[in-house]
Design a protein around this motif. Structure first.
Motif, PDB file in Angstrom:
ATOM      1  N   ASP A 157      -2.971  13.418  -5.948  1.00  0.00           N
ATOM      2  CA  ASP A 157      -3.835  13.884  -4.861  1.00  0.00           C
ATOM      3  C   ASP A 157      -5.290  13.488  -5.097  1.00  0.00           C
ATOM      4  O   ASP A 157      -6.008  13.140  -4.146  1.00  0.00           O
ATOM      5  CB  ASP A 157      -3.730  15.402  -4.722  1.00  0.00           C
ATOM      6  CG  ASP A 157      -2.380  15.846  -4.180  1.00  0.00           C
ATOM      7  OD1 ASP A 157      -1.652  14.989  -3.639  1.00  0.00           O
ATOM      8  OD2 ASP A 157      -2.054  17.041  -4.309  1.00  0.00           O
ATOM      9  N   VAL A 202      -3.896   6.660   5.558  1.00  0.00           N
ATOM     10  CA  VAL A 202      -4.609   5.851   4.569  1.00  0.00           C
ATOM     11  C   VAL A 202      -3.894   4.520   4.361  1.00  0.00           C
ATOM     12  O   VAL A 202      -4.516   3.451   4.331  1.00  0.00           O
ATOM     13  CB  VAL A 202      -4.738   6.617   3.237  1.00  0.00           C
ATOM     14  CG1 VAL A 202      -5.336   5.722   2.152  1.00  0.00           C
ATOM     15  CG2 VAL A 202      -5.590   7.872   3.418  1.00  0.00           C
ATOM     16  N   THR A 203      -2.570   4.594   4.227  1.00  0.00           N
ATOM     17  CA  THR A 203      -1.786   3.372   4.030  1.00  0.00           C
ATOM     18  C   THR A 203      -1.945   2.420   5.203  1.00  0.00           C
ATOM     19  O   THR A 203      -2.159   1.208   5.023  1.00  0.00           O
ATOM     20  CB  THR A 203      -0.307   3.736   3.843  1.00  0.00           C
ATOM     21  OG1 THR A 203      -0.150   4.515   2.651  1.00  0.00           O
ATOM     22  CG2 THR A 203       0.563   2.489   3.740  1.00  0.00           C
ATOM     23  N   GLY A 233      -6.481  10.849  -6.543  1.00  0.00           N
ATOM     24  CA  GLY A 233      -6.689   9.446  -6.200  1.00  0.00           C
ATOM     25  C   GLY A 233      -6.764   9.223  -4.706  1.00  0.00           C
ATOM     26  O   GLY A 233      -7.574   8.423  -4.222  1.00  0.00           O
ATOM     27  N   VAL A 234      -5.919   9.923  -3.955  1.00  0.00           N
ATOM     28  CA  VAL A 234      -5.946   9.787  -2.496  1.00  0.00           C
ATOM     29  C   VAL A 234      -7.248  10.358  -1.947  1.00  0.00           C
ATOM     30  O   VAL A 234      -7.854   9.786  -1.031  1.00  0.00           O
ATOM     31  CB  VAL A 234      -4.729  10.489  -1.868  1.00  0.00           C
ATOM     32  CG1 VAL A 234      -4.761  10.340  -0.344  1.00  0.00           C
ATOM     33  CG2 VAL A 234      -3.429   9.914  -2.415  1.00  0.00           C
ATOM     34  N   ARG A 263      -1.477  10.563   4.004  1.00  0.00           N
ATOM     35  CA  ARG A 263      -1.252   9.358   3.198  1.00  0.00           C
ATOM     36  C   ARG A 263      -0.816   8.191   4.080  1.00  0.00           C
ATOM     37  O   ARG A 263      -1.175   7.037   3.826  1.00  0.00           O
ATOM     38  CB  ARG A 263      -0.200   9.627   2.124  1.00  0.00           C
ATOM     39  CG  ARG A 263      -0.695  10.526   0.993  1.00  0.00           C
ATOM     40  CD  ARG A 263       0.404  10.794  -0.018  1.00  0.00           C
ATOM     41  NE  ARG A 263      -0.032  11.761  -1.015  1.00  0.00           N
ATOM     42  CZ  ARG A 263      -0.246  11.485  -2.310  1.00  0.00           C
ATOM     43  NH1 ARG A 263      -0.035  10.267  -2.761  1.00  0.00           N
ATOM     44  NH2 ARG A 263      -0.651  12.419  -3.141  1.00  0.00           N
ATOM     45  N   THR A 266      -9.948   7.849  -2.349  1.00  0.00           N
ATOM     46  CA  THR A 266      -9.826   6.758  -1.384  1.00  0.00           C
ATOM     47  C   THR A 266     -10.347   7.188  -0.020  1.00  0.00           C
ATOM     48  O   THR A 266     -11.078   6.446   0.640  1.00  0.00           O
ATOM     49  CB  THR A 266      -8.357   6.318  -1.267  1.00  0.00           C
ATOM     50  OG1 THR A 266      -7.885   5.864  -2.539  1.00  0.00           O
ATOM     51  CG2 THR A 266      -8.212   5.193  -0.254  1.00  0.00           C
ATOM     52  N   MET A 288       0.560   7.793  -5.928  1.00  0.00           N
ATOM     53  CA  MET A 288      -0.767   8.202  -6.383  1.00  0.00           C
ATOM     54  C   MET A 288      -0.923   9.723  -6.337  1.00  0.00           C
ATOM     55  O   MET A 288      -0.425  10.391  -5.410  1.00  0.00           O
ATOM     56  CB  MET A 288      -1.833   7.545  -5.500  1.00  0.00           C
ATOM     57  CG  MET A 288      -3.253   7.788  -5.956  1.00  0.00           C
ATOM     58  SD  MET A 288      -4.448   6.867  -4.947  1.00  0.00           S
ATOM     59  CE  MET A 288      -4.091   5.164  -5.450  1.00  0.00           C
ATOM     60  N   TYR A 299       0.827  -1.204   0.000  1.00  0.00           N
ATOM     61  CA  TYR A 299       0.000   0.000   0.000  1.00  0.00           C
ATOM     62  C   TYR A 299       0.864   1.259   0.000  1.00  0.00           C
ATOM     63  O   TYR A 299       0.511   2.264  -0.628  1.00  0.00           O
ATOM     64  CB  TYR A 299      -0.940   0.000   1.206  1.00  0.00           C
ATOM     65  CG  TYR A 299      -2.055  -1.000   1.071  1.00  0.00           C
ATOM     66  CD1 TYR A 299      -3.155  -0.739   0.264  1.00  0.00           C
ATOM     67  CD2 TYR A 299      -2.006  -2.219   1.743  1.00  0.00           C
ATOM     68  CE1 TYR A 299      -4.187  -1.663   0.128  1.00  0.00           C
ATOM     69  CE2 TYR A 299      -3.031  -3.149   1.618  1.00  0.00           C
ATOM     70  CZ  TYR A 299      -4.112  -2.866   0.810  1.00  0.00           C
ATOM     71  OH  TYR A 299      -5.123  -3.790   0.670  1.00  0.00           O
ATOM     72  N   HIS A 300       1.975   1.219   0.700  1.00  0.00           N
ATOM     73  CA  HIS A 300       2.879   2.371   0.712  1.00  0.00           C
ATOM     74  C   HIS A 300       3.343   2.689  -0.702  1.00  0.00           C
ATOM     75  O   HIS A 300       3.332   3.848  -1.132  1.00  0.00           O
ATOM     76  CB  HIS A 300       4.084   2.089   1.606  1.00  0.00           C
ATOM     77  CG  HIS A 300       5.127   3.163   1.586  1.00  0.00           C
ATOM     78  ND1 HIS A 300       6.115   3.229   0.625  1.00  0.00           N
ATOM     79  CD2 HIS A 300       5.339   4.219   2.401  1.00  0.00           C
ATOM     80  CE1 HIS A 300       6.880   4.264   0.850  1.00  0.00           C
ATOM     81  NE2 HIS A 300       6.437   4.891   1.920  1.00  0.00           N
ATOM     82  N   THR A 303       1.926   2.004  -3.473  1.00  0.00           N
ATOM     83  CA  THR A 303       0.806   2.490  -4.288  1.00  0.00           C
ATOM     84  C   THR A 303       0.485   3.940  -3.973  1.00  0.00           C
ATOM     85  O   THR A 303       0.378   4.781  -4.876  1.00  0.00           O
ATOM     86  CB  THR A 303      -0.442   1.627  -4.050  1.00  0.00           C
ATOM     87  OG1 THR A 303      -0.168   0.286  -4.463  1.00  0.00           O
ATOM     88  CG2 THR A 303      -1.629   2.177  -4.835  1.00  0.00           C
ATOM     89  N   TYR A 304       0.349   4.265  -2.701  1.00  0.00           N
ATOM     90  CA  TYR A 304      -0.119   5.600  -2.319  1.00  0.00           C
ATOM     91  C   TYR A 304       0.993   6.633  -2.297  1.00  0.00           C
ATOM     92  O   TYR A 304       0.718   7.837  -2.326  1.00  0.00           O
ATOM     93  CB  TYR A 304      -0.868   5.530  -0.985  1.00  0.00           C
ATOM     94  CG  TYR A 304      -2.257   4.977  -1.204  1.00  0.00           C
ATOM     95  CD1 TYR A 304      -3.309   5.806  -1.557  1.00  0.00           C
ATOM     96  CD2 TYR A 304      -2.488   3.608  -1.135  1.00  0.00           C
ATOM     97  CE1 TYR A 304      -4.563   5.291  -1.819  1.00  0.00           C
ATOM     98  CE2 TYR A 304      -3.739   3.084  -1.395  1.00  0.00           C
ATOM     99  CZ  TYR A 304      -4.774   3.927  -1.732  1.00  0.00           C
ATOM    100  OH  TYR A 304      -6.016   3.425  -2.017  1.00  0.00           O
TER     101      TYR A 304
END
Length: 237
Positions: free
Chosen positions: A60, A92-93, A62-63, A89, A66, A58, A51-52, A54-55
């Motif tokens: 802003d 989220v991760t 996209g975040v 982030r 999410t 990514m 996940y780290h 990916t995000y």
């Protein structure tokens, strides 16, 4: 972190962090050392790494999407949460990682508290045990005391770092007698990075006569490092 609770506690609040920590220990996401210190497990970090990666890349938008989906808010509120720092982030991760790791065992309020704990715990130091770990408060005194030294830079969630650790015994064997070695967590030493211009990991910094002679970045094979060490610390260097 603000969430929409699927199964809120009876009092309407978030679960007690100590109780959530106990759940993380039982799940195997966190481990307790003999000295009582807490750290995340490699099994959990294997999930968080995905996940780290990916995000971290990514955009802003996209975040924001999410955050909106996870916490039941619209895009405007999601953007405001991110802009204010109330949600990051890293949050989220951690939330997505522990949700995946727990595989349905934790409800949304518990996941929110767990994510907060996991962000603060972090993955522990990436510096291998074979090295004395330095920080911004100690690296200068180490170099002042060791005119000939090899300093290594490591980082969590760094595949080349993990690959290079596999060669560590051979790398250490290549360091000449009398040359001191140490390591730093590259994300925790901004002063060190600024002074020596290091922005990537892994990295190997070679010091002779108290001066930086060479910086090697990226994974390097033991035989390559052996040649560089010989050049730097040889009698004619």
């Amino acid at each position: 972190m603000t969430v929409s609770a699927d199964s809120p506690p009876a009092d309407g609040g978030l679960p007690d962090p100590e109780a959530v920590l106990d759940e993380l220990l039982e799940l195997g996401a966190v481990t307790e050392g003999d000295d009582g210190s807490l750290s995340t497990t490699s099994a959990f970090e294997d999930v968080r790494r995905v996940y780290h990666d990916t995000y971290a890349r990514m955009d802003d938008g996209g975040v924001e999407s999410t955050v909106a989906d996870l916490f039941g808010v619209d895009r405007t509120e999601a953007a405001a949460l991110l802009d204010s720092g109330e949600v990051t982030r890293a949050d989220v991760t951690a939330y997505l990682s522990v949700r995946s790791f727990a595989d349905g065992a934790l409800d949304s309020p518990t996941l929110a508290v767990a994510a907060n704990l996991l962000v603060r715990l972090g993955p522990g130091t990436p510096v291998p045990e074979a090295f004395e770990e330095l920080d911004d408060g100690t690296y200068r005194s180490f170099l002042d005391s060791n005119a000939e030294a090899v300093l290594t830079v490591w980082r969590n969630y760094c595949d080349p770092c993990e690959a290079m650790k596999e060669d560590l015994p051979a790398i250490l064997d290549a360091v000449p007698d009398g040359v001191a070695t140490a390591g730093v967590d590259g994300e925790a030493v901004p002063e060190f990075r600024r002074e020596f211009g290091v922005e990537s990991a892994p990295a190997v910094l070679i010091f002779r006569d108290g001066e930086l002679r060479e910086t090697l970045t990226g994974r390097r094979r033991p035989e390559t490092l052996a040649d560089r060490f010989a050049d730097a610390f040889g009698a004619d260097a």
